[in-house]
Design an enzyme around this catalytic site. Structure first.
Site, PDB file in Angstrom:
ATOM      1  N   HIS A   1       5.363  57.279  76.853  1.00  0.00           N
ATOM      2  CA  HIS A   1       6.358  58.283  77.219  1.00  0.00           C
ATOM      3  C   HIS A   1       7.141  58.772  76.004  1.00  0.00           C
ATOM      4  CE1 HIS A   1       5.737  57.298  81.491  1.00  0.00           C
ATOM      5  NE2 HIS A   1       5.526  56.083  81.024  1.00  0.00           N
TER       6      HIS A   1
ATOM      7  N   LYS B   1      18.814  50.383  43.747  1.00  0.00           N
ATOM      8  CA  LYS B   1      19.741  49.244  43.657  1.00  0.00           C
ATOM      9  C   LYS B   1      20.725  49.448  42.506  1.00  0.00           C
ATOM     10  CE  LYS B   1      16.486  45.797  45.454  1.00  0.00           C
ATOM     11  NZ  LYS B   1      15.724  44.581  45.157  1.00  0.00           N
TER      12      LYS B   1
ATOM     13  N   GLU C   1       5.252  48.239  51.755  1.00  0.00           N
ATOM     14  CA  GLU C   1       5.623  47.767  50.413  1.00  0.00           C
ATOM     15  C   GLU C   1       4.407  47.338  49.595  1.00  0.00           C
ATOM     16  OE1 GLU C   1       8.762  44.801  50.573  1.00  0.00           O
ATOM     17  OE2 GLU C   1      10.243  46.401  50.534  1.00  0.00           O
TER      18      GLU C   1
END
Lengths: 430, 430
Positions: A307, A418, A286
């Protein structure tokens, strides 16, 4: 200093020259000067948190309210309102790895992701009478957090617990007229201030981290003291080369611009720093990811990612900087006993011995494959050293943003989504 | 098909032209032909797992052994020996989000990361008398898994439970003379075969995933049936354009080579697919990341990463392909009640309504910002649809490896670190 940074593995064939760093390091001076000035005139409240102590009594008081007759403590908050506390909880609570609380302490849950099934489970399976909620939202109107909070209140009221609501909640939000604050006033829920001017991803040293710290039985002042220790050389006007965060910022910039490293892998060894890497991921993404710029933070975890992601890290393209967070693990954990000759190398060792050998082997293998690799070594992880790591990476991020010419404190791109979500919600059939 | 893939968001300004995909799609033909042939002559055992049923009785039997008088069931295994089962456990157990088991079922733990503190917690805090361990290691000598297993046995013996060890364990490993098999024989622990020729990251449809599935009360056959449904068009010789996995592979290749997309973000919406993204991360990283090639898989999670990684995704460099896994979430979860005018848009909605609106908003915002974005939409997540998603991404990965000219089934780079770790362990002071 509570940790040791080593960047030697970033130099050599296919990697940087020492001069590459020195050139960038000089350019960190203006950022360091500005940080000193911002501390002096209180322009960046984040920088005053490490030395603050007068707000801790109120944090402790809210934690006492939340711990009273409590079986489950749920933190409702998302992004920066949760990740710092998650890192704190994980780092110091040795029982969390297997989901058990400390003896006599409540079980902690961080519902940082809005999920209808998780909310059903929380409301349907937990004993709500002894469940408490710490609600954290800087803006006081975060859609996810408000939805969770309002659905809990509705459930409590439906269960006949309407008049006890204030006992179930604590709130942290910024001062001013905000939806969350109005809700708290309506139910007489205790509220603590989210410090104004401290962005969510920089808020772990504030009440946002300190209330959970007290709930966890942590030494909150030690977290801040560890942060202060890392900030001190910046405030004292030390040379960039003597400030690990400035060196780290210069390193990320040089790797991006000299080597084309488009990503930075942050790979702690040990479960207790897994969430720390997620906290860093938000901080970096951000703060730096804007204006078409920004390297990509990649959270990894050792040894398990040997792994999973390590094959790509060693054998894939040379487009990453590797930051490995190593801990003192040797001698820790249970002992391994084997009479099998193939496993003789393990016999008599501890689980921590193997983890320790593996973290060193991964660092050395990355370097042997000429991948730019730095380490931050923490001899013993505790509240103080974790506070130091928080501050190191916040400073490194701010300085790196200065080098890249972006604002580390805004997040302009997420607003559009938003607005759209609200629109879609309104269009939805009821 | 149990899911719908949509790649329309990958075309347009700053993204691909339709012709870019068509050109690559033709090149998937040889890989598809080879897969058909490998199914025909049993050369790739993975492709025979979806139709297999005769091994399920043994899987169910081992799960019954592990569930007898059990309070805690711990899976010891790392990487591909754990992630598939984690995804299964998370996807279908609605109580897992808050750490609670189904009623009457044991609590599940996946200790896939070697951590001395986690092992101390497991051995010190759980009631070992009613704790069971499923040990999974393809090679039968994975250092981390063997260390965990041996330290548990030592702890059981120290607690006087030495003669009951066989009741505490089940083992899955490949046939042949292997350390784990010798250990199992020594203690008379039941052993199931890890199917030979199926790599760890491709093993979720085998006993490696099916034993945990039975332990979780899942319909193991349904997982395989879902996988078979996705494999069917490949076996039937359908055109590449009609095989979503071939389209997906062509898309990743075109985005890498036409757009310079160095990473692929896999972002499911909802907690129940969080581990699925981690499973995919290993699958992609180990299969494609070699010979200096390979795009970087980035696991994300919605909605929470709207508050973490999304700023970088929207505002940062155009160097990523976005794969968003969306679910039918509308109408799910508890209802939100608010009398606050600022929150009127939430009043009467459910938590799932908001999550649903947000997943659509994120997809549309990525596209509006001209980021190449595909969706895989799953109306309802269950054992069958999850099996389908597993197969989709295994096929996509194998086909993508063919397009890149790398072997999807080896992981040559990680051996060096294993050797070095052994050396460091031997040099360590005892």
């Amino acid at each position: 200093m509570s940790y040791t940074q080593n960047i030697d593995g970033c130099f050599g064939a296919e990697r940087l020259a020492r001069a590459d760093i020195d050139a960038v390091l000089a350019n960190t001076e203006p950022a360091l000067t500005r940080l000193r000035a911002q501390h002096g005139d209180h322009a960046l409240p984040l920088l005053r948190l490490p030395e603050a102590r007068d707000d801790l009594a109120a944090c402790e008081k809210l934690s006492a309210h939340l711990l009273k007759d409590t079986s489950n403590l749920i933190v409702l908050g998302t992004g920066g309102s949760s990740l710092g506390a998650q890192a704190l909880a994980q780092s110091v609570d040795k029982y969390r790895p297997i989901g058990l609380p400390r003896e006599g302490a409540p079980r902690f849950h961080f519902l940082d992701n809005l999920d209808p099934f998780a909310m059903d489970a929380a409301l349907g399976q937990l004993d709500l009478r002894t469940t408490r909620f710490l609600v954290i939202s800087k803006s006081g109107n975060t859609a996810e957090t408000m939805s969770q909070t309002l659905s809990v209140i509705a459930a409590l009221e439906a269960a006949g617990g309407g008049k006890y609501i204030k006992h179930h909640f604590g709130v942290i939000t910024e001062p001013g007229d905000r939806a969350l604050r109005r809700l708290a006033e309506q139910y007489d829920i205790p509220v603590l201030d989210h410090p104004p001017g401290v962005g969510g991803r920089y808020s772990v040293l504030s009440s946002v981290g300190m209330v959970p710290a007290y709930c966890l039985g942590l030494d909150a002042a030690a977290v801040r003291a560890g942060a202060a220790e890392v900030l001190a050389p910046v405030l004292a006007g030390a040379k960039p080369a003597d400030i690990p965060a400035a060196v780290g910022a210069a390193l990320t910039f040089a790797c991006e611009n000299k080597l084309g490293a488009r990503s930075q892998v942050v790979m702690p060894y040990g479960d207790r720093l897994e969430r720390f890497a997620m906290w860093h991921r938000q901080l970096w993404a951000e703060s730096l990811g804007k204006d078409g710029k920004g390297t990509t933070p990649i959270a990894a975890l050792g040894p398990v990612d040997q792994h999973s992601q390590l094959q790509l890290f060693l054998g894939g393209p040379r487009d990453k900087l590797y930051t490995v967070l190593t801990q003192g693990l040797a001698g820790r954990g249970p002992r391994i006993v084997s009479n099998d000759s193939e496993l003789a190398y393990l016999n008599g060792r501890t689980v921590g011995d193997l983890a320790d050998a593996e973290q060193r082997a991964t660092v050395d293998t990355l370097i042997a494959n000429m991948r730019p690799t730095r380490t931050l070594y923490v001899p013993a992880l505790d509240a103080r050293t974790l506070g130091g790591l928080f501050m190191h990476f916040m400073l490194e991020t701010i300085i790196a943003a200065h080098l890249s010419g972006v604002d580390p404190f805004d997040q302009p791109a997420v607003e559009q989504g938003k607005v759209l979500a609200k629109k879609y919600l309104q269009e939805m059939r009821r």
